[in-house]
Design an enzyme around this catalytic site. Sequence first.
Site, PDB file in Angstrom:
ATOM      1  N   LYS A  88      36.532  51.282  48.808  1.00  0.00           N
ATOM      2  CA  LYS A  88      35.579  50.425  48.072  1.00  0.00           C
ATOM      3  C   LYS A  88      36.221  49.086  47.791  1.00  0.00           C
ATOM      4  O   LYS A  88      37.368  49.027  47.329  1.00  0.00           O
ATOM      5  CB  LYS A  88      35.213  51.114  46.738  1.00  0.00           C
ATOM      6  CG  LYS A  88      34.186  50.348  45.931  1.00  0.00           C
ATOM      7  CD  LYS A  88      32.764  50.627  46.402  1.00  0.00           C
ATOM      8  CE  LYS A  88      31.740  49.669  45.829  1.00  0.00           C
ATOM      9  NZ  LYS A  88      31.562  48.454  46.656  1.00  0.00           N
ATOM     10  N   LYS A 112      42.960  48.697  40.621  1.00  0.00           N
ATOM     11  CA  LYS A 112      41.838  48.313  39.753  1.00  0.00           C
ATOM     12  C   LYS A 112      40.826  49.458  39.701  1.00  0.00           C
ATOM     13  O   LYS A 112      40.375  49.886  38.637  1.00  0.00           O
ATOM     14  CB  LYS A 112      41.167  47.055  40.322  1.00  0.00           C
ATOM     15  CG  LYS A 112      39.941  46.623  39.577  1.00  0.00           C
ATOM     16  CD  LYS A 112      39.090  45.614  40.348  1.00  0.00           C
ATOM     17  CE  LYS A 112      39.869  44.495  40.979  1.00  0.00           C
ATOM     18  NZ  LYS A 112      39.017  43.340  41.328  1.00  0.00           N
ATOM     19  N   LYS A 124      39.252  46.091  51.270  1.00  0.00           N
ATOM     20  CA  LYS A 124      38.759  44.700  51.188  1.00  0.00           C
ATOM     21  C   LYS A 124      38.482  44.233  52.601  1.00  0.00           C
ATOM     22  O   LYS A 124      39.087  44.745  53.559  1.00  0.00           O
ATOM     23  CB  LYS A 124      39.823  43.798  50.551  1.00  0.00           C
ATOM     24  CG  LYS A 124      39.271  42.559  49.912  1.00  0.00           C
ATOM     25  CD  LYS A 124      38.742  42.849  48.521  1.00  0.00           C
ATOM     26  CE  LYS A 124      38.103  41.646  47.879  1.00  0.00           C
ATOM     27  NZ  LYS A 124      37.854  41.879  46.452  1.00  0.00           N
ATOM     28  N   ASP A 164      32.439  39.152  47.269  1.00  0.00           N
ATOM     29  CA  ASP A 164      33.623  38.476  46.726  1.00  0.00           C
ATOM     30  C   ASP A 164      33.372  36.991  46.989  1.00  0.00           C
ATOM     31  O   ASP A 164      32.208  36.578  47.120  1.00  0.00           O
ATOM     32  CB  ASP A 164      34.910  38.999  47.399  1.00  0.00           C
ATOM     33  CG  ASP A 164      36.180  38.598  46.645  1.00  0.00           C
ATOM     34  OD1 ASP A 164      36.504  39.245  45.649  1.00  0.00           O
ATOM     35  OD2 ASP A 164      36.839  37.606  47.034  1.00  0.00           O
ATOM     36  N   THR A 207      30.984  41.506  36.572  1.00  0.00           N
ATOM     37  CA  THR A 207      32.400  41.129  36.488  1.00  0.00           C
ATOM     38  C   THR A 207      32.619  40.205  35.293  1.00  0.00           C
ATOM     39  O   THR A 207      33.504  40.446  34.453  1.00  0.00           O
ATOM     40  CB  THR A 207      32.866  40.435  37.785  1.00  0.00           C
ATOM     41  OG1 THR A 207      32.484  41.242  38.892  1.00  0.00           O
ATOM     42  CG2 THR A 207      34.372  40.237  37.783  1.00  0.00           C
ATOM     43  N   SER A 381      29.388  48.516  40.578  1.00  0.00           N
ATOM     44  CA  SER A 381      29.146  48.881  41.984  1.00  0.00           C
ATOM     45  C   SER A 381      29.063  50.390  42.123  1.00  0.00           C
ATOM     46  O   SER A 381      28.217  50.923  42.849  1.00  0.00           O
ATOM     47  CB  SER A 381      30.287  48.368  42.869  1.00  0.00           C
ATOM     48  OG  SER A 381      30.074  47.030  43.243  1.00  0.00           O
TER      49      SER A 381
END
Length: 448
Positions: A88, A112, A124, A164, A207, A381
């Site tokens: 993820k 995280k 990522k 992102d 976020t 998410s």
Amino acid sequence: MSLPWFDALHQRACDTDRPFVQAVEEVFTSVAGIADTHPEWKQAAIFERLLLPDRVIEFKVEWIDDHGQVQVNRGYRIQYNNSLGPYKGGLRFHPSVNAGILKFLAFEQIFKNALTGLALGGAKGGSDFDPKGKSDAEIMRFCQAFMRALYPYIGPMIDVPAGDIGVGNRELGYLFAEYKRLTHQYSGVLTGKPLLLGGSILRPEATGYGVVYFAQHLLEDLFAETLTDKVCCVSGAGYVALHTIEKLQQVGALVISCSDSQGTLHDAQGIDLKLVKQLKAQAQPLTHYLHEHSHAQFISSSQYPADGHAVWRLACDAVFPCATQNELTLADAQALVKNGVRLVVEAANMPCTPEAIAYFLRQAIAFAPAKAANAGGVAISQLEMAQNASMIRWTYAEIDQRLNEIMRHIYQQIKATAIAYHQPNNLVAGANIAAFKRVVEAMLLEGC
Ligand code: NDP
Ligand code: 2IT
């Protein structure tokens, strides 16, 4: 640090690997002191295994611009670790993207995601595609081409990308639609989707709002204070920055700055968020803010001090770096401390240099590390994945409450870990140790 693989890591690292080495060094330094009390880590070669991603997928993205010209970009997905759940993490579209940047982001994401307490692995991806100046049709064709190359490697229980830098609601809608065309599946394969395509309420805000909730829990616990009337500096003017500003203003803070790659906007009377949102939505420069607020000041990036950024030279109580990695230097940190800053909350990924972090900690400034403070985005998410899987929609109030609870839990967890490991004021160590232990526990249960 004297662990044997550490020198090798430094020697092997080429320039593009520097951010990755920086991220690894921070986590491994935090846990090195307790490695001796865990002989099972050595036996299982935990450090060595965590130095390499499970796989790096690199692909070519071919697309056609508005002039009929074929364009070529590099695309990547780095699936780093899936011990705690499906891979993820977001996708970044920016010309600076390369495998080294994405490796650092994927590595950070593992830890995280572990702090959220949810079933999430770390990954990522992204591309060196530059969305700036592209038409909507070009963005759409690029996203479709990107997904054509990526889709065999992802799935709702395999790897779930999100946004992102340079990837938001619009891009995720195009990516999702192409995945659906290719697979005939309407599934939770991406998060951060537009609401009508299965997105979750509050994901775009999550976020930034989570960052502010985290700051509130920290301030209340450490100083018995709130953010009301605190003067705050924010950098960036994207998803994370704008929603951080929004929530800060809602709780009564005075936000006096935002920025982008062109420069810093300083409004001592408080940033007019509606106007900044409007300028950004219309791709107008931040300088146009001065047309309506002539008392404000715009400091162009060409006028920045050579050793840092203008946004960190303003006097304030709290700072929220929300733009990109290594945007806050040692000189910036020194200027902030001199100007009376008391709280630093990392909202971007790895925004403070290691020297800046060390300085803040030495000066006993309350410092909230990114992997804890900005975990609200990926946490929501996961709630989007859960809603997609169950075909049920939760309300704004339910999700907002869960977000706040997750941020409180993360704060309490890293604070308790910092205390347990005799570094009560070091939330960087608290976050790294708590996250590392959770990931490693799962890896050990899996065997090899
Ligand atoms: P956006 O693309 O929405 O915004 C990025 C902002 O940062 C823009 O204002 C951009 O300015 C500025 N910026 C980007 N690169 C640079 C640079 N090299 N120098 C100066 N300014 C720069 O991205 P997000 O708001 O989503 O992401 C911001 C940060 O938050 C990143 O570090 C990201 O990894 C992190 N993050 C994002 C999450 C998410 O869910 N989106 C979740 C957790 C963390 P300009 O437009 O001029 O380029
Ligand atoms: O850095 C991050 O946490 C993100 N870009 C969001 C990741 C996600 O999967 O929501």
